[in-house]
Scaffold this motif. Structure first.
Motif, PDB file in Angstrom:
ATOM      1  N   LEU A  28      11.506  34.461   0.069  1.00 26.82           N
ATOM      2  CA  LEU A  28      12.548  33.539  -0.149  1.00 26.82           C
ATOM      3  C   LEU A  28      12.169  32.379  -0.588  1.00 26.82           C
ATOM      4  CD1 LEU A  28      14.355  33.931   3.230  1.00 26.82           C
ATOM      5  CD2 LEU A  28      14.942  34.632   1.290  1.00 26.82           C
ATOM      6  N   SER A  29      12.876  31.752  -1.732  1.00 33.08           N
ATOM      7  CA  SER A  29      12.735  30.661  -2.246  1.00 33.08           C
ATOM      8  C   SER A  29      13.426  29.486  -1.553  1.00 33.08           C
ATOM      9  CB  SER A  29      12.850  30.540  -3.748  1.00 33.08           C
ATOM     10  OG  SER A  29      12.179  31.678  -4.593  1.00 33.08           O
ATOM     11  N   ALA A  30      13.100  28.129  -1.818  1.00 35.19           N
ATOM     12  CA  ALA A  30      13.990  27.001  -1.152  1.00 35.19           C
ATOM     13  C   ALA A  30      15.423  27.177  -1.454  1.00 35.19           C
ATOM     14  CB  ALA A  30      13.634  25.705  -1.719  1.00 35.19           C
ATOM     15  N   GLY A  31      16.250  27.221  -0.673  1.00 40.09           N
ATOM     16  CA  GLY A  31      17.708  27.263  -0.814  1.00 40.09           C
ATOM     17  C   GLY A  31      18.295  28.676  -0.737  1.00 40.09           C
ATOM     18  N   ILE A  80      10.475  23.370  10.431  1.00 41.94           N
ATOM     19  CA  ILE A  80      10.950  24.611  10.614  1.00 41.94           C
ATOM     20  C   ILE A  80      11.719  24.588  12.062  1.00 41.94           C
ATOM     21  CG2 ILE A  80      10.068  27.168  11.419  1.00 41.94           C
ATOM     22  CD1 ILE A  80       7.692  26.456  10.061  1.00 41.94           C
ATOM     23  N   VAL A  81      12.964  25.157  12.049  1.00 41.81           N
ATOM     24  CA  VAL A  81      13.730  25.161  13.405  1.00 41.81           C
ATOM     25  C   VAL A  81      14.171  26.449  13.508  1.00 41.81           C
ATOM     26  CG1 VAL A  81      16.022  24.671  12.121  1.00 41.81           C
ATOM     27  CG2 VAL A  81      15.680  23.940  14.385  1.00 41.81           C
ATOM     28  N   ARG A  82      13.999  26.898  14.605  1.00 40.85           N
ATOM     29  CA  ARG A  82      14.571  28.327  14.993  1.00 40.85           C
ATOM     30  C   ARG A  82      15.573  28.345  16.205  1.00 40.85           C
ATOM     31  NH1 ARG A  82       9.061  27.548  16.716  1.00 40.85           N
ATOM     32  NH2 ARG A  82       8.622  27.651  18.817  1.00 40.85           N
ATOM     33  N   LEU A  83      16.261  29.363  16.292  1.00 40.98           N
ATOM     34  CA  LEU A  83      17.100  29.656  17.581  1.00 40.98           C
ATOM     35  C   LEU A  83      16.870  31.310  17.511  1.00 40.98           C
ATOM     36  CD1 LEU A  83      19.315  29.007  19.511  1.00 40.98           C
ATOM     37  CD2 LEU A  83      21.085  29.511  17.724  1.00 40.98           C
ATOM     38  N   LEU A  84      15.991  31.422  18.565  1.00 39.87           N
ATOM     39  CA  LEU A  84      15.495  33.002  18.764  1.00 39.87           C
ATOM     40  C   LEU A  84      15.737  33.389  20.039  1.00 39.87           C
ATOM     41  CD1 LEU A  84      12.017  32.873  16.700  1.00 39.87           C
ATOM     42  CD2 LEU A  84      14.097  33.373  15.935  1.00 39.87           C
ATOM     43  N   ALA A 153      15.500  20.504   9.280  1.00 37.23           N
ATOM     44  CA  ALA A 153      14.404  21.193   8.871  1.00 37.23           C
ATOM     45  C   ALA A 153      14.382  22.052   7.611  1.00 37.23           C
ATOM     46  CB  ALA A 153      13.743  22.240   9.981  1.00 37.23           C
ATOM     47  N   SER A 154      13.587  22.257   6.697  1.00 40.09           N
ATOM     48  CA  SER A 154      13.804  23.113   5.659  1.00 40.09           C
ATOM     49  C   SER A 154      13.981  24.518   5.682  1.00 40.09           C
ATOM     50  CB  SER A 154      12.716  22.711   4.493  1.00 40.09           C
ATOM     51  OG  SER A 154      11.603  22.864   4.985  1.00 40.09           O
ATOM     52  N   LEU A 155      13.271  24.815   6.756  1.00 38.84           N
ATOM     53  CA  LEU A 155      13.342  26.464   7.144  1.00 38.84           C
ATOM     54  C   LEU A 155      14.148  26.631   8.493  1.00 38.84           C
ATOM     55  CD1 LEU A 155      12.783  29.326   6.686  1.00 38.84           C
ATOM     56  CD2 LEU A 155      10.564  28.836   7.563  1.00 38.84           C
ATOM     57  N   VAL A 156      15.106  27.481   8.375  1.00 38.51           N
ATOM     58  CA  VAL A 156      15.811  27.795   9.560  1.00 38.51           C
ATOM     59  C   VAL A 156      15.907  29.410   9.862  1.00 38.51           C
ATOM     60  CG1 VAL A 156      18.242  27.749  10.477  1.00 38.51           C
ATOM     61  CG2 VAL A 156      17.674  26.344   9.016  1.00 38.51           C
ATOM     62  N   LEU A 157      15.462  29.717  10.944  1.00 45.19           N
ATOM     63  CA  LEU A 157      15.409  30.872  11.664  1.00 45.19           C
ATOM     64  C   LEU A 157      16.294  31.164  12.707  1.00 45.19           C
ATOM     65  CD1 LEU A 157      11.398  31.241  11.843  1.00 45.19           C
ATOM     66  CD2 LEU A 157      12.953  31.799   9.816  1.00 45.19           C
ATOM     67  N   ARG A 185      18.412  24.262   2.072  1.00 43.25           N
ATOM     68  CA  ARG A 185      17.787  24.699   3.278  1.00 43.25           C
ATOM     69  C   ARG A 185      17.624  26.293   3.097  1.00 43.25           C
ATOM     70  NH1 ARG A 185      20.402  21.974   8.591  1.00 43.25           N
ATOM     71  NH2 ARG A 185      18.498  22.446   9.419  1.00 43.25           N
ATOM     72  N   THR A 186      16.609  26.733   3.531  1.00 40.99           N
ATOM     73  CA  THR A 186      16.242  28.316   3.626  1.00 40.99           C
ATOM     74  C   THR A 186      16.595  28.875   4.886  1.00 40.99           C
ATOM     75  OG1 THR A 186      14.201  27.911   1.923  1.00 40.99           O
ATOM     76  CG2 THR A 186      14.520  30.063   3.047  1.00 40.99           C
ATOM     77  N   VAL A 187      17.403  30.029   4.919  1.00 36.45           N
ATOM     78  CA  VAL A 187      17.951  30.518   6.013  1.00 36.45           C
ATOM     79  C   VAL A 187      17.304  32.012   6.130  1.00 36.45           C
ATOM     80  CG1 VAL A 187      19.857  30.820   7.464  1.00 36.45           C
ATOM     81  CG2 VAL A 187      19.783  28.851   6.186  1.00 36.45           C
ATOM     82  N   LEU A 188      16.815  32.516   7.281  1.00 38.74           N
ATOM     83  CA  LEU A 188      16.685  33.878   7.506  1.00 38.74           C
ATOM     84  C   LEU A 188      17.064  34.167   8.606  1.00 38.74           C
ATOM     85  CD1 LEU A 188      14.919  36.522   6.697  1.00 38.74           C
ATOM     86  CD2 LEU A 188      13.010  35.323   7.994  1.00 38.74           C
ATOM     87  N   ALA A 189      18.196  35.061   8.705  1.00 41.75           N
ATOM     88  CA  ALA A 189      18.874  35.375  10.022  1.00 41.75           C
ATOM     89  C   ALA A 189      19.049  36.984  10.332  1.00 41.75           C
ATOM     90  CB  ALA A 189      20.418  34.868  10.273  1.00 41.75           C
ATOM     91  N   ALA A 190      18.666  37.302  11.394  1.00 36.65           N
ATOM     92  CA  ALA A 190      18.951  38.698  12.000  1.00 36.65           C
ATOM     93  C   ALA A 190      20.508  38.828  12.203  1.00 36.65           C
ATOM     94  CB  ALA A 190      18.055  38.926  12.925  1.00 36.65           C
TER      95      ALA A 190
END
Length: 214
Positions: A28-31, A80-84, A153-157, A185-190
């Motif tokens: 993943l690239s930024a955004g 980095i911020v995460r909601l796991l 944060a720039s990366l969101v999980l 921001r970059t977002v990776l979500a299950a």
């Protein structure tokens, strides 16, 4: 080493003799956004934990913000911020006070919106002065998502951010994710939510995981 926010190369995870994540890759690239999809047991949450750096892969590499994921977790944690899982919260702080705490902690770097606007957008304004233990399951989940995204944060999980949300709030959740992407921001979500999958697919790849052979 890749300087992409997320660069996962043929990563897998095995516990003992049980493979819980078959080899998977995503860059993943930024955004950009990406949806991680697949049946229960396919390793969606495992993949997110590997990117978060809270677990190490059995094979393959995970690079986050230009560093191995476990090192990025320690050295780049403000990015980095995460909601796991359940959101850690203070029992004696109200919903609004939790967001205010984030705002103060990021003083001078927080892009907005302000606390009241953020709660209104999430239709949580009516519970702004309630404590976390007083919220319904849907309110708790929406509060967790809002509080997570409130950190700049720039990366969101995100691991299934739609869980326990009704159709109305799922639409709100998609809107909040889109705004995070619009902010660069970059977002990776299950996710199991077709609507969220489509939103993320408009901004990047869909990572389809198959259930590993047991």
């Amino acid at each position: 080493m890749s300087d992409a926010p997320v660069d996962v190369e043929s990563v897998s995870k095995t516990y003992g003799t049980v493979q819980v994540l078959a080899p998977a890759s995503v860059r993943l690239s930024a955004g950009q956004g990406a949806a991680v999809v697949g049946p229960n047991g396919a390793g969606k949450s495992t993949l997110l934990r590997l990117v978060a750096g809270t677990e190490k892969p059995t094979s393959g590499t995970v690079t986050v913000l230009g560093e191995p994921a476990d090192r990025a977790r320690r050295r780049r944690r403000d990015e980095i911020v995460r909601l796991l899982g359940p959101l850690p919260s203070y029992p004696d702080l109200t919903v609004a006070e939790h967001l205010r705490l984030v705002e103060v902690a990021w003083s001078g770097r927080h892009p907005g919106p302000d606390v009241d606007e953020a709660l209104a957008e999430a239709t949580l304004d009516r519970v702004r002065d309630q404590f976390p233990a007083e919220l319904s399951s849907g309110e708790t989940q929406m509060f967790a998502l809002v509080a997570t995204l409130y950190r700049p944060a720039s990366l969101v999980l995100l691991d299934e951010p739609e869980q326990r949300l009704d159709a109305r709030w799922r639409e709100v959740a998609r809107h909040l994710v889109v705004r995070a992407l619009d902010q660069g921001r970059t977002v990776l979500a299950a996710t199991h939510d077709p609507g969220l999958r489509d939103v993320l697919a408009d901004r990047g790849p869909v990572v389809e995981l198959a259930e590993p052979t047991r």
